[in-house]
Every structure is written in structure tokens, then in C-alpha cells.
Design a protein around this motif. Structure first.
Motif, PDB file in Angstrom:
ATOM      1  N   LEU A 160       0.816  -1.219   0.000  1.00  0.00           N
ATOM      2  CA  LEU A 160       0.000   0.000   0.000  1.00  0.00           C
ATOM      3  C   LEU A 160       0.851   1.272   0.000  1.00  0.00           C
ATOM      4  O   LEU A 160       0.417   2.307  -0.493  1.00  0.00           O
ATOM      5  CB  LEU A 160      -0.917   0.026   1.225  1.00  0.00           C
ATOM      6  CG  LEU A 160      -2.221  -0.718   1.129  1.00  0.00           C
ATOM      7  CD1 LEU A 160      -2.955  -0.675   2.467  1.00  0.00           C
ATOM      8  CD2 LEU A 160      -3.096  -0.134   0.034  1.00  0.00           C
TER       9      LEU A 160
ATOM     10  N   ARG B  70       3.292   2.029  -1.736  1.00  0.00           N
ATOM     11  CA  ARG B  70       3.570   2.458  -3.116  1.00  0.00           C
ATOM     12  C   ARG B  70       2.301   2.916  -3.829  1.00  0.00           C
ATOM     13  O   ARG B  70       2.356   3.756  -4.699  1.00  0.00           O
ATOM     14  CB  ARG B  70       4.200   1.312  -3.913  1.00  0.00           C
ATOM     15  CG  ARG B  70       5.430   0.730  -3.306  1.00  0.00           C
ATOM     16  CD  ARG B  70       6.709   1.179  -3.847  1.00  0.00           C
ATOM     17  NE  ARG B  70       6.777   1.159  -5.299  1.00  0.00           N
ATOM     18  CZ  ARG B  70       7.711   1.802  -5.949  1.00  0.00           C
ATOM     19  NH1 ARG B  70       8.600   2.479  -5.296  1.00  0.00           N
ATOM     20  NH2 ARG B  70       7.754   1.769  -7.258  1.00  0.00           N
ATOM     21  N   VAL B  71       1.161   2.329  -3.454  1.00  0.00           N
ATOM     22  CA  VAL B  71      -0.100   2.640  -4.131  1.00  0.00           C
ATOM     23  C   VAL B  71      -0.721   3.910  -3.562  1.00  0.00           C
ATOM     24  O   VAL B  71      -1.096   4.822  -4.305  1.00  0.00           O
ATOM     25  CB  VAL B  71      -1.086   1.460  -3.998  1.00  0.00           C
ATOM     26  CG1 VAL B  71      -2.429   1.793  -4.613  1.00  0.00           C
ATOM     27  CG2 VAL B  71      -0.496   0.210  -4.616  1.00  0.00           C
ATOM     28  N   SER B  72      -0.848   3.964  -2.227  1.00  0.00           N
ATOM     29  CA  SER B  72      -1.480   5.111  -1.581  1.00  0.00           C
ATOM     30  C   SER B  72      -0.873   5.290  -0.192  1.00  0.00           C
ATOM     31  O   SER B  72      -1.292   4.615   0.762  1.00  0.00           O
ATOM     32  CB  SER B  72      -2.991   4.877  -1.474  1.00  0.00           C
ATOM     33  OG  SER B  72      -3.569   5.884  -0.683  1.00  0.00           O
ATOM     34  N   PRO B  73       0.063   6.173  -0.055  1.00  0.00           N
ATOM     35  CA  PRO B  73       0.683   6.398   1.259  1.00  0.00           C
ATOM     36  C   PRO B  73      -0.319   6.774   2.348  1.00  0.00           C
ATOM     37  O   PRO B  73      -0.158   6.384   3.500  1.00  0.00           O
ATOM     38  CB  PRO B  73       1.678   7.532   0.995  1.00  0.00           C
ATOM     39  CG  PRO B  73       2.010   7.415  -0.458  1.00  0.00           C
ATOM     40  CD  PRO B  73       0.739   6.950  -1.103  1.00  0.00           C
ATOM     41  N   ASP B  74      -1.376   7.509   1.983  1.00  0.00           N
ATOM     42  CA  ASP B  74      -2.388   7.872   2.984  1.00  0.00           C
ATOM     43  C   ASP B  74      -3.124   6.631   3.489  1.00  0.00           C
ATOM     44  O   ASP B  74      -3.382   6.501   4.684  1.00  0.00           O
ATOM     45  CB  ASP B  74      -3.398   8.865   2.393  1.00  0.00           C
ATOM     46  CG  ASP B  74      -2.769  10.223   2.119  1.00  0.00           C
ATOM     47  OD1 ASP B  74      -1.792  10.572   2.830  1.00  0.00           O
ATOM     48  OD2 ASP B  74      -3.249  10.925   1.205  1.00  0.00           O
ATOM     49  N   MET B  75      -3.470   5.746   2.577  1.00  0.00           N
ATOM     50  CA  MET B  75      -4.139   4.500   2.964  1.00  0.00           C
ATOM     51  C   MET B  75      -3.202   3.659   3.829  1.00  0.00           C
ATOM     52  O   MET B  75      -3.630   3.058   4.813  1.00  0.00           O
ATOM     53  CB  MET B  75      -4.567   3.709   1.730  1.00  0.00           C
ATOM     54  CG  MET B  75      -5.266   2.403   2.044  1.00  0.00           C
ATOM     55  SD  MET B  75      -6.877   2.641   2.793  1.00  0.00           S
ATOM     56  CE  MET B  75      -7.825   3.007   1.355  1.00  0.00           C
ATOM     57  N   TYR B  76      -1.941   3.620   3.494  1.00  0.00           N
ATOM     58  CA  TYR B  76      -0.953   2.898   4.290  1.00  0.00           C
ATOM     59  C   TYR B  76      -0.919   3.446   5.718  1.00  0.00           C
ATOM     60  O   TYR B  76      -0.925   2.681   6.681  1.00  0.00           O
ATOM     61  CB  TYR B  76       0.426   3.008   3.641  1.00  0.00           C
ATOM     62  CG  TYR B  76       1.531   2.396   4.465  1.00  0.00           C
ATOM     63  CD1 TYR B  76       1.725   1.021   4.479  1.00  0.00           C
ATOM     64  CD2 TYR B  76       2.369   3.196   5.242  1.00  0.00           C
ATOM     65  CE1 TYR B  76       2.730   0.453   5.241  1.00  0.00           C
ATOM     66  CE2 TYR B  76       3.372   2.636   6.015  1.00  0.00           C
ATOM     67  CZ  TYR B  76       3.549   1.265   6.005  1.00  0.00           C
ATOM     68  OH  TYR B  76       4.539   0.708   6.773  1.00  0.00           O
TER      69      TYR B  76
END
Length: 132
Positions: free
Chosen positions: A48, A50-56
Motif C-alpha cells: 500500500l 507504493r499505491v497510496s501512502p495515505d491508505m498505508y
């Protein structure tokens, strides 16, 4: 007319019914599946970043909850038992005296798991109680 009946067959126990070896076998598979599931989730949550730092960041915040901390404690026990029991299985399979000592080795595995897990979980509780 007289009927001939076969002699009564004694009830046979299976090899593992209720034996500690059966529980060891079952627990080894359960902990293995648990570790597989953990690794799958871990790879996904790490991806996550790499995809969405906020979601991570949101997922990491969920991981900081006491419920997840308790799950991590269970994970420690699962890793310890699975690893040590795996060594026991190797010894039973490849050491000529292994089958004869398999029950004793199981109790040793359980004792080491309990002692090491108690220390690790104690430390984890310390951090859990001091962070919140």
C-alpha cells in the motif's frame, strides 16, 4: 438352519485419536495457515505504501489498537510453536531415535514455546500499556 456368525472384532483405536501427537499435527497445520495468512496480509499492507501512502498510514493506525496487539501476541506464539515443532518433525523423520522420543520432544517444544512466549508477551504487554 443354524447361522454362523463371525467373531466379534475388538474395537480398534486409531493411532492418533486423542494422542498428543494428533494435537501437535493439528496445531502445526493451524499455525502454518495462520502464518501464511499473516504473511499475505503483511505483503498487501506493505504494498500500500507504493499505491497510496495515505491508505498505508490509515492501516498502520489500525495496527496500533489493543486488539491487533493481542493478535500480534498470538502470532508470536504461533511462530514459536510452528518453528520449534517443525524442528521436532525433522528430528522424528530423520533421526533414527526420533520416533521413540517424539512425545518427549513435543513436551520440550511446548515448554520452550511457553517460556519464550511468556517473555516476549510480557515485553509486548509492557509496550502496550505504556503507549496507550
Amino acid at each position: 438352519m443354524t447361522t454362523i456368525e463371525a467373531p466379534a472384532q475388538p474395537k480398534r483405536k486409531t493411532l492418533y485419536r486423542g494422542d498428543p501427537g494428533m494435537w501437535s499435527w493439528a496445531l502445526h497445520r493451524i499455525t502454518g495457515a495462520t502464518l501464511f495468512f499473516f504473511l499475505f496480509v503483511h505483503v498487501l499492507d506493505t504494498a500500500l505504501v507504493r499505491v497510496s501512502p495515505d491508505m498505508y498510514d490509515q492501516v498502520i493506525e489500525v495496527y496500533k489498537t489493543p486488539v491487533v496487539a493481542l493478535m500480534e501476541m498470538g502470532l508470536v506464539v504461533a511462530v514459536l510453536f510452528h518453528a520449534l515443532n517443525g524442528v521436532r518433525v525433522i528430528l522424528v523423520d530423520f533421526w533414527s531415535e526420533g520416533p521413540r522420543h517424539q512425545r518427549l520432544m513435543l513436551w520440550i517444544v511446548l515448554a520452550i514455546t511457553a517460556v519464550v512466549a511468556a517473555g516476549a508477551i510480557g515485553r509486548m504487554f509492557f509496550y502496550l500499556l505504556t503507549e496507550h
